[in-house]
Design a protein around this motif. Structure first.
Motif, PDB file in Angstrom:
ATOM      1  N   ALA A 127       0.832  -1.195   0.000  1.00 13.77           N
ATOM      2  CA  ALA A 127       0.000   0.000   0.000  1.00 13.77           C
ATOM      3  C   ALA A 127       0.868   1.246   0.000  1.00 13.77           C
ATOM      4  CB  ALA A 127      -0.912   0.005   1.227  1.00 13.77           C
ATOM      5  N   GLY A 128       0.328   2.313  -0.508  1.00 13.80           N
ATOM      6  CA  GLY A 128       1.002   3.610  -0.531  1.00 13.80           C
ATOM      7  C   GLY A 128       0.119   4.584  -1.287  1.00 13.80           C
ATOM      8  N   LEU A 129       0.471   5.824  -1.247  1.00 15.60           N
ATOM      9  CA  LEU A 129      -0.313   6.819  -1.989  1.00 15.60           C
ATOM     10  C   LEU A 129      -0.446   6.478  -3.473  1.00 15.60           C
ATOM     11  CD1 LEU A 129       0.861  10.147  -0.303  1.00 15.60           C
ATOM     12  CD2 LEU A 129      -1.366   9.024  -0.074  1.00 15.60           C
ATOM     13  N   PRO A 130       0.588   5.869  -4.113  1.00 17.14           N
ATOM     14  CA  PRO A 130       0.429   5.532  -5.531  1.00 17.14           C
ATOM     15  C   PRO A 130      -0.698   4.538  -5.816  1.00 17.14           C
ATOM     16  CG  PRO A 130       2.751   5.566  -4.974  1.00 17.14           C
ATOM     17  CD  PRO A 130       1.990   5.684  -3.677  1.00 17.14           C
ATOM     18  N   THR A 131      -1.106   3.738  -4.820  1.00 13.61           N
ATOM     19  CA  THR A 131      -2.149   2.743  -5.079  1.00 13.61           C
ATOM     20  C   THR A 131      -3.546   3.226  -4.679  1.00 13.61           C
ATOM     21  OG1 THR A 131      -1.765   1.605  -2.959  1.00 13.61           O
ATOM     22  CG2 THR A 131      -0.504   0.847  -4.858  1.00 13.61           C
ATOM     23  N   ASN A 132      -3.694   4.530  -4.414  1.00 11.11           N
ATOM     24  CA  ASN A 132      -5.023   5.080  -4.141  1.00 11.11           C
ATOM     25  C   ASN A 132      -5.886   5.080  -5.396  1.00 11.11           C
ATOM     26  OD1 ASN A 132      -4.878   5.566  -1.432  1.00 11.11           O
ATOM     27  ND2 ASN A 132      -4.470   7.764  -1.607  1.00 11.11           N
ATOM     28  N   ILE A 133      -7.154   4.750  -5.204  1.00 12.50           N
ATOM     29  CA  ILE A 133      -8.137   4.776  -6.292  1.00 12.50           C
ATOM     30  C   ILE A 133      -9.285   5.677  -5.857  1.00 12.50           C
ATOM     31  CG2 ILE A 133      -9.714   3.411  -7.719  1.00 12.50           C
ATOM     32  CD1 ILE A 133      -7.862   1.036  -7.322  1.00 12.50           C
ATOM     33  N   THR A 134      -9.677   6.573  -6.744  1.00 10.36           N
ATOM     34  CA  THR A 134     -10.733   7.535  -6.437  1.00 10.36           C
ATOM     35  C   THR A 134     -12.048   7.099  -7.074  1.00 10.36           C
ATOM     36  OG1 THR A 134      -9.107   9.320  -6.392  1.00 10.36           O
ATOM     37  CG2 THR A 134     -11.410   9.958  -6.574  1.00 10.36           C
ATOM     38  N   TYR A 135     -13.124   7.257  -6.303  1.00 10.22           N
ATOM     39  CA  TYR A 135     -14.471   6.902  -6.764  1.00 10.22           C
ATOM     40  C   TYR A 135     -15.382   8.120  -6.668  1.00 10.22           C
ATOM     41  CZ  TYR A 135     -12.897   2.076  -6.072  1.00 10.22           C
ATOM     42  OH  TYR A 135     -12.203   0.900  -6.134  1.00 10.22           O
ATOM     43  N   TYR A 157     -14.838  12.974   0.693  1.00 15.13           N
ATOM     44  CA  TYR A 157     -14.485  14.399   0.653  1.00 15.13           C
ATOM     45  C   TYR A 157     -15.192  15.056  -0.538  1.00 15.13           C
ATOM     46  CZ  TYR A 157     -11.223  13.121  -3.098  1.00 15.13           C
ATOM     47  OH  TYR A 157     -10.675  12.647  -4.263  1.00 15.13           O
ATOM     48  N   ARG A 158     -15.375  16.362  -0.429  1.00 19.70           N
ATOM     49  CA  ARG A 158     -16.021  17.106  -1.501  1.00 19.70           C
ATOM     50  C   ARG A 158     -14.931  17.751  -2.370  1.00 19.70           C
ATOM     51  NH1 ARG A 158     -21.136  18.216  -1.876  1.00 19.70           N
ATOM     52  NH2 ARG A 158     -21.490  18.029   0.375  1.00 19.70           N
ATOM     53  N   GLY A 159     -15.012  17.509  -3.669  1.00 25.00           N
ATOM     54  CA  GLY A 159     -14.038  18.065  -4.588  1.00 25.00           C
ATOM     55  C   GLY A 159     -14.316  19.516  -4.917  1.00 25.00           C
ATOM     56  N   ASN A 160     -13.386  20.110  -5.646  1.00 22.92           N
ATOM     57  CA  ASN A 160     -13.548  21.507  -6.057  1.00 22.92           C
ATOM     58  C   ASN A 160     -14.752  21.700  -6.971  1.00 22.92           C
ATOM     59  OD1 ASN A 160     -11.260  22.273  -4.629  1.00 22.92           O
ATOM     60  ND2 ASN A 160      -9.897  21.870  -6.365  1.00 22.92           N
ATOM     61  N   ASP A 161     -15.174  20.617  -7.619  1.00 25.97           N
ATOM     62  CA  ASP A 161     -16.336  20.700  -8.507  1.00 25.97           C
ATOM     63  C   ASP A 161     -17.660  20.541  -7.755  1.00 25.97           C
ATOM     64  OD1 ASP A 161     -16.146  18.048  -7.812  1.00 25.97           O
ATOM     65  OD2 ASP A 161     -15.925  17.281  -9.861  1.00 25.97           O
ATOM     66  N   GLY A 162     -17.585  20.337  -6.446  1.00 26.31           N
ATOM     67  CA  GLY A 162     -18.789  20.183  -5.633  1.00 26.31           C
ATOM     68  C   GLY A 162     -19.253  18.746  -5.484  1.00 26.31           C
ATOM     69  N   ASP A 163     -18.704  17.828  -6.301  1.00 27.34           N
ATOM     70  CA  ASP A 163     -19.081  16.415  -6.188  1.00 27.34           C
ATOM     71  C   ASP A 163     -18.381  15.779  -4.997  1.00 27.34           C
ATOM     72  OD1 ASP A 163     -20.671  16.640  -8.410  1.00 27.34           O
ATOM     73  OD2 ASP A 163     -19.195  15.777  -9.796  1.00 27.34           O
ATOM     74  N   VAL A 164     -18.928  14.646  -4.549  1.00 27.39           N
ATOM     75  CA  VAL A 164     -18.361  13.918  -3.418  1.00 27.39           C
ATOM     76  C   VAL A 164     -17.575  12.722  -3.936  1.00 27.39           C
ATOM     77  CG1 VAL A 164     -18.860  12.668  -1.277  1.00 27.39           C
ATOM     78  CG2 VAL A 164     -20.235  14.666  -1.910  1.00 27.39           C
ATOM     79  N   TYR A 165     -16.398  12.528  -3.350  1.00 31.65           N
ATOM     80  CA  TYR A 165     -15.507  11.449  -3.787  1.00 31.65           C
ATOM     81  C   TYR A 165     -15.131  10.567  -2.595  1.00 31.65           C
ATOM     82  CZ  TYR A 165     -15.036  14.261  -8.010  1.00 31.65           C
ATOM     83  OH  TYR A 165     -15.295  14.963  -9.152  1.00 31.65           O
ATOM     84  N   PHE A 166     -14.634   9.386  -2.923  1.00 32.24           N
ATOM     85  CA  PHE A 166     -14.282   8.388  -1.909  1.00 32.24           C
ATOM     86  C   PHE A 166     -12.985   7.712  -2.334  1.00 32.24           C
ATOM     87  CE2 PHE A 166     -14.755   4.211   0.249  1.00 32.24           C
ATOM     88  CZ  PHE A 166     -15.142   4.631   1.519  1.00 32.24           C
ATOM     89  N   LYS A 167     -12.120   7.392  -1.379  1.00 31.33           N
ATOM     90  CA  LYS A 167     -10.837   6.765  -1.706  1.00 31.33           C
ATOM     91  C   LYS A 167     -10.768   5.336  -1.175  1.00 31.33           C
ATOM     92  CE  LYS A 167      -7.995  10.983  -1.644  1.00 31.33           C
ATOM     93  NZ  LYS A 167      -7.644  10.998  -3.073  1.00 31.33           N
ATOM     94  N   LEU A 168     -10.280   4.440  -2.029  1.00 28.21           N
ATOM     95  CA  LEU A 168      -9.873   3.110  -1.605  1.00 28.21           C
ATOM     96  C   LEU A 168      -8.412   2.932  -2.005  1.00 28.21           C
ATOM     97  CD1 LEU A 168     -12.995   0.927  -2.530  1.00 28.21           C
ATOM     98  CD2 LEU A 168     -12.285   1.717  -0.272  1.00 28.21           C
TER      99      LEU A 168
END
Length: 360
Positions: free
Chosen positions: A158-166, A341-352
């Motif tokens: 695991a590490g920041l490089p293996t983050n996936i955004t949804y 978290y809420r992105g700059n575009d106003g949408d909500v995102y999730f990290k795995l």
């Protein structure tokens, strides 16, 4: 100063002793059982401050030769076998995370070993010249050693490089609802709360450009496929089993495969990822398909037996990896794992985050 190491590190010396004591290594099946197929060992090469070669001969001795081709020592294979048995008992009995084995250290000095782990720039832990009885070839191959005697090791860290955004789709969450869900400590209850709000996850992107390119190098569908597997692994009742996740994705069939065996289609994608991660690919370095551990895997079982997964038998290597690895959930505090978290575009995102570990 005494040589100290953990069970996994001492397992590398154990492997060296046992292979030289037996003079051969047996192939393993997907369940780590010995098969009838075996590979005679012609030479083991170990390089620390100096390079030494360990050559079994017809008199049942190991002839140790230095880098100038001078004989350094000549020791019976039986002695190597006895030393391996003694070291195995010490590894199994050890209670501390790191420990020393004075009698083994003394024998190491006799054979030119000063370290538990020979320095390596790749994923190969040991280099062996084997005789493949089927092809009559005698290649020098690098093998990665995995031991069941110590803690389960990782296949893909695991590490920041293996983050996936949804993207969080469905109901529009308020800031208060985002905070409410983020305040839940456990991952699966957090996902359940998201579902209860009427939301679901849709793949957005692999954050790290190099890792995304590496996945695309393996398969153009790989980024989305892995994202779907991690969603499956995050559902309530998840077992962390790669096999279960792949079968769940196959049921959804996001790539609309119309062949007769949908599960095999998705299994193949996972096996491609596992094999390349096992033999050379790392998330943050550009992957060009060149294997470091070009021989495959040596596995030290809990009973001390060693089985070989030779890359020539690619299907056996893939089956072993597929049946003996699992997903592991990363640290939420370090990698923002499972965070809304809420992105700059106003949408909500999730990290795995993708991490794969061997089963104990």
């Amino acid at each position: 100063m005494a040589i100290t190491g953990n069970k996994g590190e001492w397992s590398e010396i154990y492997t060296l002793f046992k292979l030289l004591g037996e003079g051969k290594v047996y192939a393993g099946d997907a369940d780590m059982n010995k098969m009838d197929l075996y590979y005679p060992i012609l030479n083991i090469i170990r390089e620390e401050s100096k390079k030494y070669e360990y050559r079994p001969n017809v008199e049942q001795n190991i002839v140790i030769v230095d880098e100038d081709n001078n004989e350094y020592a000549r020791i019976s294979m039986d002695k190597f076998m006895k030393e391996s048995q003694h070291l195995l008992k010490e590894i199994k009995a050890a209670k501390d995370r790191t420990f020393s084995v004075p009698t083994t250290e003394s024998f190491m000095g006799m054979i030119g070993c000063t370290k538990l782990k020979a320095p390596s720039k790749d994923k190969a832990d040991i280099h062996i010249v084997i005789h493949d009885l089927r092809t009559n070839m005698t290649p020098l191959l690098g093998f990665s050693i995995k031991s069941q005697l110590g803690s389960a090791s990782t296949l893909l860290n695991a590490g920041l490089p293996t983050n996936i955004t949804y993207n969080v789709v469905g109901k529009k969450l308020t800031d208060a609802e985002i905070q409410e869900i983020n305040d839940i400590n456990e991952h699966l209850p957090r996902i359940q709360a998201l579902i209860d709000k009427g939301c679901s996850l849709a793949y957005c992107d692999i954050e790290h450009k190099t890792f995304k390119n590496n996945l695309l190098f393996l398969d153009s569908c790989m980024p989305q496929f892995i994202s779907e597997c991690l969603i499956s692994d995050s559902m309530p009742g998840s077992t962390s089993s790669l096999k279960d996740a792949v079968e769940n994705v196959a049921q959804k069939n996001p790539f609309n495969f119309t062949g007769s065996d949908v599960i095999s289609f998705y299994e193949h994608k996972m096996k491609v990822l596992l094999l390349d991660a096992a033999l050379g690919m790392t998330p943050a370095n550009e992957w060009k398909g060149r294997y470091d551990a070009n021989g495959g895997y040596l596995v030290v079982r809990k009973d001390g037996e060693i089985v070989c997964y030779h890359f020539y038998n690619r299907n056996d290597v893939e089956d072993y990896l597929y049946h003996n690895t699992r997903f592991e959930r990363a640290s939420r505090s370090r990698y923002n794992y499972g965070s809304l978290y809420r992105g700059n575009d106003g949408d909500v995102y999730f990290k795995l985050n993708l991490q794969i570990r061997f089963k104990k």
